[in-house]
Design a protein around this motif. Sequence first.
Motif, short mmCIF file in Angstrom:
data_model
loop_
_atom_site.label_atom_id
_atom_site.label_comp_id
_atom_site.label_asym_id
_atom_site.label_seq_id
_atom_site.Cartn_x
_atom_site.Cartn_y
_atom_site.Cartn_z
N ALA A 1 40.65 39.62 26.80
CA ALA A 1 42.06 39.46 27.11
C ALA A 1 42.44 40.28 28.35
O ALA A 1 43.23 39.84 29.18
CB ALA A 1 42.91 39.89 25.91
N LEU A 2 41.87 41.47 28.48
CA LEU A 2 42.12 42.29 29.68
C LEU A 2 41.60 41.58 30.93
O LEU A 2 42.25 41.57 31.97
CB LEU A 2 41.43 43.65 29.55
CG LEU A 2 41.97 44.62 28.50
CD1 LEU A 2 41.17 45.93 28.57
CD2 LEU A 2 43.44 44.89 28.72
N ILE A 3 40.42 41.01 30.83
CA ILE A 3 39.81 40.34 31.98
C ILE A 3 40.62 39.12 32.38
O ILE A 3 40.92 38.90 33.56
CB ILE A 3 38.35 39.95 31.66
CG1 ILE A 3 37.50 41.21 31.42
CG2 ILE A 3 37.74 39.12 32.77
CD1 ILE A 3 36.11 40.92 30.88
N ALA A 4 40.99 38.30 31.39
CA ALA A 4 41.72 37.06 31.69
C ALA A 4 43.08 37.36 32.29
O ALA A 4 43.58 36.59 33.13
CB ALA A 4 41.88 36.23 30.42
N GLY A 5 43.72 38.46 31.90
CA GLY A 5 45.05 38.77 32.39
C GLY A 5 45.07 39.59 33.67
O GLY A 5 46.14 39.98 34.12
N SER A 6 43.90 39.85 34.26
CA SER A 6 43.84 40.64 35.49
C SER A 6 43.69 39.71 36.69
O SER A 6 42.85 38.80 36.69
CB SER A 6 42.67 41.61 35.44
OG SER A 6 42.82 42.53 34.38
N ARG A 7 44.50 39.93 37.74
CA ARG A 7 44.49 39.05 38.91
C ARG A 7 43.43 39.47 39.92
O ARG A 7 42.84 38.64 40.59
CB ARG A 7 45.87 39.06 39.57
CG ARG A 7 47.00 38.55 38.70
CD ARG A 7 48.34 38.83 39.33
NE ARG A 7 48.58 40.27 39.45
CZ ARG A 7 49.69 40.79 39.96
NH1 ARG A 7 50.64 39.99 40.41
NH2 ARG A 7 49.84 42.10 40.03
N ARG A 8 43.20 40.79 40.03
CA ARG A 8 42.32 41.30 41.06
C ARG A 8 41.35 42.31 40.45
O ARG A 8 41.62 42.86 39.38
CB ARG A 8 43.12 41.95 42.18
CG ARG A 8 44.09 40.98 42.86
CD ARG A 8 44.94 41.67 43.89
NE ARG A 8 45.83 40.72 44.54
CZ ARG A 8 46.73 41.06 45.46
NH1 ARG A 8 46.85 42.33 45.83
NH2 ARG A 8 47.51 40.15 46.00
N PRO A 9 40.23 42.58 41.14
CA PRO A 9 39.25 43.52 40.59
C PRO A 9 39.84 44.87 40.23
O PRO A 9 39.50 45.46 39.20
CB PRO A 9 38.21 43.64 41.71
CG PRO A 9 38.30 42.34 42.43
CD PRO A 9 39.74 41.94 42.38
N ARG A 10 40.78 45.39 41.07
CA ARG A 10 41.31 46.73 40.77
C ARG A 10 42.14 46.72 39.49
O ARG A 10 42.24 47.74 38.80
CB ARG A 10 42.15 47.25 41.94
CG ARG A 10 43.38 46.45 42.29
CD ARG A 10 44.24 47.19 43.32
NE ARG A 10 45.32 46.36 43.84
CZ ARG A 10 45.25 45.70 44.99
NH1 ARG A 10 44.14 45.76 45.72
NH2 ARG A 10 46.27 44.98 45.41
N GLU A 11 42.74 45.56 39.15
CA GLU A 11 43.51 45.50 37.91
C GLU A 11 42.63 45.64 36.70
O GLU A 11 42.93 46.38 35.77
CB GLU A 11 44.29 44.18 37.85
CG GLU A 11 45.54 44.14 38.70
CD GLU A 11 46.41 42.95 38.36
OE1 GLU A 11 46.18 42.33 37.31
OE2 GLU A 11 47.32 42.64 39.14
N VAL A 12 41.52 44.90 36.67
CA VAL A 12 40.65 44.97 35.50
C VAL A 12 39.95 46.33 35.45
O VAL A 12 39.71 46.87 34.36
CB VAL A 12 39.62 43.81 35.51
CG1 VAL A 12 38.59 43.97 36.60
CG2 VAL A 12 38.95 43.70 34.14
N VAL A 13 39.66 46.91 36.62
CA VAL A 13 39.04 48.24 36.63
C VAL A 13 40.01 49.28 36.07
O VAL A 13 39.65 50.12 35.24
CB VAL A 13 38.60 48.63 38.06
CG1 VAL A 13 38.22 50.11 38.12
CG2 VAL A 13 37.42 47.77 38.49
N LEU A 14 41.28 49.23 36.53
CA LEU A 14 42.27 50.17 36.03
C LEU A 14 42.53 49.97 34.53
O LEU A 14 42.66 50.94 33.78
CB LEU A 14 43.57 50.02 36.81
CG LEU A 14 43.58 50.58 38.23
CD1 LEU A 14 44.87 50.19 38.95
CD2 LEU A 14 43.43 52.10 38.22
N ALA A 15 42.60 48.72 34.09
CA ALA A 15 42.83 48.45 32.68
C ALA A 15 41.66 48.93 31.83
O ALA A 15 41.85 49.56 30.77
CB ALA A 15 43.06 46.95 32.46
N ALA A 16 40.44 48.64 32.27
CA ALA A 16 39.25 49.07 31.52
C ALA A 16 39.14 50.59 31.50
O ALA A 16 38.76 51.18 30.47
CB ALA A 16 38.00 48.45 32.13
N THR A 17 39.47 51.24 32.63
CA THR A 17 39.43 52.69 32.69
C THR A 17 40.47 53.31 31.75
O THR A 17 40.19 54.27 31.03
CB THR A 17 39.70 53.19 34.12
OG1 THR A 17 38.70 52.64 34.99
CG2 THR A 17 39.65 54.71 34.19
N SER A 18 41.67 52.73 31.73
CA SER A 18 42.71 53.20 30.82
C SER A 18 42.28 53.06 29.37
O SER A 18 42.45 53.97 28.55
CB SER A 18 44.00 52.41 31.06
OG SER A 18 44.99 52.74 30.13
#
Length: 402
Positions: free
Chosen positions: A223-240
């Motif tokens: 769900a995090l991956i699908a809702g992320s528009r750009r690489p930095r979004e998924v990186v920040l979400a995964a890091t959080s």
Amino acid sequence: MSRLFRRALLALAAAVITLLCVGGPAAAHGFSSTVYVHVTEGDGGRLRTAVDVEYDLFVVSAADSGHDDPLFRSGTAAFDAGDSARQAEALDAHAGSAVKYVTDRFSVTSGGTACRATRTGDFTIGRREDVPYAGLVLDWSCPAEGDDHVVRSALFPDGEHYVRDAKTIVTYEVGDRSGSAALDGEHPSFSISQSWYERFWEFFRLGAEHLLTGIDHILFLLALIAGSRRPREVVLAATSFTLAHSVTFLLAALGVVDVPPAVVEPVIALSIAVVAGWYLWRVWRRGVEAADLGTAGEGHFGLDRAGWTRLGVVFCFGLVHGLGFAGALGIHDAWSWTLLWSLLVFNVGIEAVQLAIIGLAFPVLVLIRRQAPWAGLWTTGTISAGVAAMGLVWFVQRVSAV
């Protein structure tokens, strides 16, 4: 539409369908149990093992003749009454069958020769994971000298059909050797003389396997991956997410927090639905372009206000997922620093698999979005809707099961 794009889309769709098909049970981890063993040096050169097993499971498993067994009748009556003294008395009164169950499935060898077990003291009753645990101390006389003791555990195997994927967590302090090990059906034994990297690999493997078999955690990550528009979004979400669940994982390991699974599991299911539904809400509120192509206003780190809110939600739910990871090993007591190090390695195994999933899935989504933006929106929307629906189903099932 290129051949590469079609293959990527089909591969992603197949992966999502597979995840959703195998993700039906309300409890993604199933009903399992954890055995705790502490190994030390006993008197006269013997090895001493303090074995703690879940009481009600132990009573049912050790009863030779089912419900007609005296141990089963007295043991379950004491469990229902919640009387620790009666529980210990029931085990002591039928110590023969109780001890035999353990020694038939738990053993120590030295130099390839079996050691002989002797019960020391009476059974004791304590509490772990908010349930009664029975304690049994065994002294092992080994004919062969040396420090190459091998500990083997096959307690509560799947074949008995009471629990599945039972684990035995072993800590040991023997001579100048100390450490910990995690035993299960596929890896039932370890040597006390094992090297540090062998201990590292055991807990790393256990963490990796836990994430791979924990379909709820995988769907949350998807769900995090699908809702992320750009690489930095998924990186920040995964890091959080990583930082958050690492915090509660360590707090649980230190015995600072103790939240029952009846609370943790439904919240984990709800977090899956919320994070997946967040993307669908953004599509409806802001439109296709802002949701999927990233044309909305951006602030620090390339995130707009909604992006920062999503990051905060992910962090909060990550705290709860950390309790779920800790619950996989029954972490509710302050153990030794040696075991704590092993639990950190368990967490490293989780992170390795998490990064691998991101590395495989996110580039495929990027490829789809670049080849055909509308197809990318359709794909991510389908994934998010499916994951959100599964999260809601799990939430209702887990709440109703309490």
